[in-house]
Design an enzyme around this catalytic site. Structure first.
Site, mmCIF file in Angstrom:
data_model
loop_
_atom_site.group_PDB
_atom_site.id
_atom_site.type_symbol
_atom_site.label_atom_id
_atom_site.label_comp_id
_atom_site.label_asym_id
_atom_site.label_seq_id
_atom_site.Cartn_x
_atom_site.Cartn_y
_atom_site.Cartn_z
ATOM 1 N N TYR A 115 41.014 24.128 -7.225
ATOM 2 C CA TYR A 115 40.796 22.884 -8.116
ATOM 3 C C TYR A 115 41.339 23.349 -9.382
ATOM 4 O O TYR A 115 40.605 24.461 -10.066
ATOM 5 C CB TYR A 115 39.138 22.258 -8.265
ATOM 6 C CG TYR A 115 38.994 21.362 -9.144
ATOM 7 C CD1 TYR A 115 39.565 20.160 -8.850
ATOM 8 C CD2 TYR A 115 37.938 21.348 -9.993
ATOM 9 C CE1 TYR A 115 39.103 18.898 -9.649
ATOM 10 C CE2 TYR A 115 37.448 20.452 -10.511
ATOM 11 C CZ TYR A 115 37.994 19.135 -10.557
ATOM 12 O OH TYR A 115 37.744 18.007 -11.397
ATOM 13 N N ARG B 102 49.305 42.317 -9.171
ATOM 14 C CA ARG B 102 48.342 42.770 -10.126
ATOM 15 C C ARG B 102 49.054 44.025 -11.031
ATOM 16 O O ARG B 102 49.917 44.313 -10.624
ATOM 17 C CB ARG B 102 47.081 43.323 -9.401
ATOM 18 C CG ARG B 102 47.357 44.508 -8.289
ATOM 19 C CD ARG B 102 46.081 45.002 -7.659
ATOM 20 N NE ARG B 102 46.712 46.383 -6.880
ATOM 21 C CZ ARG B 102 46.205 46.597 -5.707
ATOM 22 N NH1 ARG B 102 45.562 46.041 -4.990
ATOM 23 N NH2 ARG B 102 46.763 47.948 -5.380
ATOM 24 N N ARG C 147 0.644 -1.183 -0.128
ATOM 25 C CA ARG C 147 0.162 0.053 0.084
ATOM 26 C C ARG C 147 0.851 1.304 -0.008
ATOM 27 O O ARG C 147 0.191 2.437 -0.288
ATOM 28 C CB ARG C 147 -1.114 0.009 1.235
ATOM 29 C CG ARG C 147 -2.105 -1.076 1.039
ATOM 30 C CD ARG C 147 -2.674 -1.058 2.412
ATOM 31 N NE ARG C 147 -1.964 -2.120 3.269
ATOM 32 C CZ ARG C 147 -2.286 -2.704 4.581
ATOM 33 N NH1 ARG C 147 -3.577 -2.237 4.922
ATOM 34 N NH2 ARG C 147 -1.561 -3.517 5.134
ATOM 35 N N GLY D 259 1.669 -14.060 6.906
ATOM 36 C CA GLY D 259 0.798 -13.421 7.957
ATOM 37 C C GLY D 259 1.604 -13.219 9.235
ATOM 38 O O GLY D 259 2.826 -13.726 9.317
ATOM 39 N N THR D 260 1.086 -12.318 9.920
ATOM 40 C CA THR D 260 1.795 -11.905 11.281
ATOM 41 C C THR D 260 2.399 -13.026 12.257
ATOM 42 O O THR D 260 2.931 -13.014 12.927
ATOM 43 C CB THR D 260 1.276 -10.948 11.757
ATOM 44 O OG1 THR D 260 -0.202 -11.089 12.196
ATOM 45 C CG2 THR D 260 1.022 -9.535 11.006
#
Ligand code: UD1
Ligand code: MG
Length: 470
Positions: free
Chosen positions: A386, A439, A15, A77-78
């Site tokens: 990376y 820079r 179910r 079954g149980t």
């Protein structure tokens, strides 16, 4: 008296309409069968046998050595399921608790009260029952004139009158172990589902004149047996309320419990305040005096005392005392922050150790790095960890200053107290207390802006004239 437990977990759970076996569906972050086994552990059940069938390997892999296992090859079954434990438990003397793997809300206190009643009354069986306004789908409890339980009828086997009974079987029982296995041998499958029902043991024992008790739950939500996704959501809701309540009673302020989702195993210290929209998951541990949220999503992380986290996502992170995170920060696995660190907006930290008093206030990425104490990362400074093939390490010494918009191209080391000028792209190591600048040098041309504007205006005029001539 020796206590044992049998958990029924062999069914497929048709179910649920799912590829995942039913008892592995999670309620508040923990598979249902995990909740049930936890309940048995909490009452010190000396042996815990889980009946597995569908998804046996997955269930065993999840529970590991928290239980012993018996295989039910065919789900008949149980009652048939419980019978599979005979080889392991058949010789034992004591009380055996039988519980379904799909009833995650049954609590330690309830199991203890049920066992107490069972012992006081000298019962052969005691079943946990509940009164439901809508008993649909559950087995009904039939009591005799004296109020003793005489049998259980499944929904599908109910007469019209029996269907009106509001007292239901929660699927949790305790039995005298010897009487359980003796009665199980007599259970037949002459019912609507042609299954061997554990519930028939109740009728058999009552028929033999044994004492069969029913322990009726005060709080009916504990009885929820999850057979479909609607019940799964109900169980989630009930469990969530229970967890929130437990934390509040232990001294945690939860501003809006309705919008706060705390998984079962999360630990929170007292005087911590949890704001709305917060999700705390997995093995997360939060210290005392923290402020969490609004809108914090924290999984498998360890936060010390007095930490603040706002509008942020944390996964597998460690956060030291007094540290503040967010708004809008992302701490990924291996983020390990010291004390009094400040992580500001749009900052991502991954696999990086940051010492005490480090400040990364805005728009930064720090990945695969070891950063000393009292280091300042300016706005937009990042580690370039990376190269498309390998992850490389960045190391920054204590008291170093990393200016805004700096790229630290790993592998690279910045020495203690070094100063990296804003806008630099650093490819070589910087020694302690050195300054690095990397820079283009700036060129200023006096008055050239005026000239430039003249040039542009002339060009514009020329274009307009051409268009008119066409
Ligand atoms: C069962 C009870 C019902 C009770 C309800 C409470 C029986 C016959 N009925 O019905 O009285 O009101 O629980 O939730 O016991 N299982 C096995 N092997 C099997 C069949 C089932 O291990 O052959 C396991 C399932 O995995 C599940 C549990 O037993 O965890 C209960 O089975 P389920 O089919 O859900 O029974 P219910 O119809 O809910
Ligand atoms: Mg069920």
């Amino acid at each position: 008296m020796k206590i044992m437990g049998i958990v029924l977990a062999a069914g497929q759970g048709k179910r649920m309409k799912s590829k995942l076996y039913k008892v592995l569906h999670k309620v508040c972050g923990k598979p249902m069968v995990g909740h049930v086994v936890s309940a048995l552990e909490s009452i010190d059940a000396a042996r815990r046998v889980v009946i597995v069938g569908h998804g046996a390997d997955a269930v065993k892999a999840y529970l590991g050595d928290r239980a012993e296992y018996a295989l039910q090859e065919q789900q008949l079954g149980t009652g048939h399921a419980v019978l599979q434990a005979r080889e392991l438990l058949g010789e034992e003397e004591g009380i055996t608790v039988v519980i379904c793997g799909d009833t995650p809300l049954v609590s330690e206190e309830t199991l203890q009260s049920m066992i107490r009643l069972h012992q006081e009354k000298g019962a052969a069986a005691t079943m946990l029952t509940a009164l439901l306004d809508n008993p649909h789908g559950y087995g009904r409890i039939v009591r005799d004139e004296r109020g003793f339980v005489s049998r259980v009828v499944e929904e599908k086997d109910c007469s019209e009158n029996e269907r009106l009974i509001k007292e239901i079987n929660t699927g949790t029982y305790c039995f005298d172990n010897q009487k359980l296995f003796a009665a199980l041998a007599e259970v037949k499958n002459d019912n609507a589902q042609q299954e061997y029902y554990i519930t028939d043991v109740i009728g058999i024992l009552a028929g033999q004149g044994e004492i069969v008790e029913g322990f009726c739950l005060q709080e009916a939500t504990e009885s929820i047996g999850v057979n479909d996704r609607v019940a799964l959501a109900q169980a989630e809701q009930a469990m969530k309320q229970r967890i929130n309540r437990r934390h509040m009673l232990a001294g945690v302020t939860i501003i809006d419990p309705a919008s706060t989702y705390i998984e079962a195993d999360v630990v929170i210290g007292s005087d911590t305040i949890v704001y709305p929209g917060t999700v705390l998951r997995g093995a997360t541990v939060i210290g005392e005096g923290c402020t969490i949220g609004p809108n914090a999503d924290i999984a498998d992380s360890k936060l010390a005392d007095n930490v603040a986290v706002k509008h942020s996502v944390l996964q597998g992170a460690i956060v030291g005392p007094g540290t503040s995170v967010g708004p809008f920060a992302y701490l990924r696995p291996g983020a390990d922050l010291g004390a009094n660190v400040k992580i500001g907006d749009f900052v991502e930290i991954k696999n990086a150790r940051l010492g005490d008093d480090v400040k990364v206030s805005h728009l930064s990425y720090i990945g695969d790095a070891v950063i000393g104490r009292n280091v300042n990362f300016g706005c937009g400074a990042i580690t370039v960890n990376y190269d498309g093939f390998n992850k490389q390490l960045t190391e920054v010494g204590d008291d170093a200053f990393i200016g805004s918009n700096v790229n630290l191209i790993a592998p690279v080391k910045i020495g203690q107290g070094a100063y990296v000028v804003a806008g630099s792209t650093i490819t070589h190591n910087v020694e302690a207390n050195d300054m690095a600048i990397a820079r283009e040098r700036q060129v200023n041309k006096p008055g050239y802006a005026e000239k430039l504007r003249g040039k542009f205006a002339a060009k514009k005029q020329q274009r307009e004239q051409q268009r008119e001539q066409q």
